[in-house]
Design a protein around this motif. Sequence first.
Motif, mmCIF file in Angstrom:
data_model
loop_
_atom_site.group_PDB
_atom_site.id
_atom_site.type_symbol
_atom_site.label_atom_id
_atom_site.label_comp_id
_atom_site.label_asym_id
_atom_site.label_seq_id
_atom_site.Cartn_x
_atom_site.Cartn_y
_atom_site.Cartn_z
ATOM 1 N N ARG A 63 15.674 -48.694 4.169
ATOM 2 C CA ARG A 63 16.829 -47.851 4.473
ATOM 3 C C ARG A 63 16.615 -46.457 3.895
ATOM 4 O O ARG A 63 16.207 -46.309 2.744
ATOM 5 C CB ARG A 63 18.103 -48.473 3.916
ATOM 6 C CG ARG A 63 18.453 -49.741 4.657
ATOM 7 C CD ARG A 63 19.801 -50.299 4.285
ATOM 8 N NE ARG A 63 19.990 -51.520 5.037
ATOM 9 C CZ ARG A 63 20.353 -52.672 4.515
ATOM 10 N NH1 ARG A 63 20.637 -52.758 3.235
ATOM 11 N NH2 ARG A 63 20.475 -53.738 5.275
ATOM 12 N N PRO A 64 16.918 -45.437 4.678
ATOM 13 C CA PRO A 64 16.778 -44.077 4.166
ATOM 14 C C PRO A 64 17.823 -43.768 3.096
ATOM 15 O O PRO A 64 18.888 -44.388 3.048
ATOM 16 C CB PRO A 64 17.018 -43.197 5.398
ATOM 17 C CG PRO A 64 17.443 -44.081 6.502
ATOM 18 C CD PRO A 64 17.334 -45.493 6.072
ATOM 19 N N ALA A 65 17.488 -42.809 2.253
ATOM 20 C CA ALA A 65 18.475 -42.299 1.299
ATOM 21 C C ALA A 65 19.627 -41.723 2.101
ATOM 22 O O ALA A 65 19.446 -41.301 3.245
ATOM 23 C CB ALA A 65 17.842 -41.217 0.434
ATOM 24 N N ARG A 66 20.828 -41.693 1.505
ATOM 25 C CA ARG A 66 21.953 -41.132 2.240
ATOM 26 C C ARG A 66 23.000 -40.576 1.310
ATOM 27 O O ARG A 66 23.092 -40.950 0.146
ATOM 28 C CB ARG A 66 22.582 -42.150 3.181
ATOM 29 C CG ARG A 66 23.283 -43.256 2.452
ATOM 30 C CD ARG A 66 23.893 -44.226 3.428
ATOM 31 N NE ARG A 66 24.187 -45.461 2.719
ATOM 32 C CZ ARG A 66 24.941 -46.408 3.193
ATOM 33 N NH1 ARG A 66 25.490 -46.296 4.370
ATOM 34 N NH2 ARG A 66 25.153 -47.488 2.500
ATOM 35 N N THR A 67 23.773 -39.675 1.862
ATOM 36 C CA THR A 67 24.958 -39.181 1.191
ATOM 37 C C THR A 67 26.139 -39.465 2.101
ATOM 38 O O THR A 67 26.013 -39.495 3.325
ATOM 39 C CB THR A 67 24.893 -37.670 0.897
ATOM 40 O OG1 THR A 67 24.681 -36.968 2.117
ATOM 41 C CG2 THR A 67 23.795 -37.339 -0.083
#
Length: 89
Positions: A63-67
């Motif tokens: 999973r990609p990093a996210r904000t």
Amino acid sequence: MASTSPGTTRQEAERAFDHVFRIAEAAGFHRSEIVYVDLAFLDLADVGEVNALYGALFPEGRRPARTIHQAAALPFGGRIKVQAIAARA
């Protein structure tokens, strides 16, 4: 301003991610090369339903990093805005 994207927040998110994946593909990237996602919500109460979608779209461990943040308003009456960055090592 009335929404031009009828449906639930999850449905808007599904369309937004579909667009993100198509744009990445057109640029020569695969969804597995998305490294960062920025999610802006009109209502943070909708995060849970989009989290379930996020988990289905991106496999655990990749999973990609996210904000996640809340916006006072989104363009065209939308409920969610999705931005992404793809990169290669």
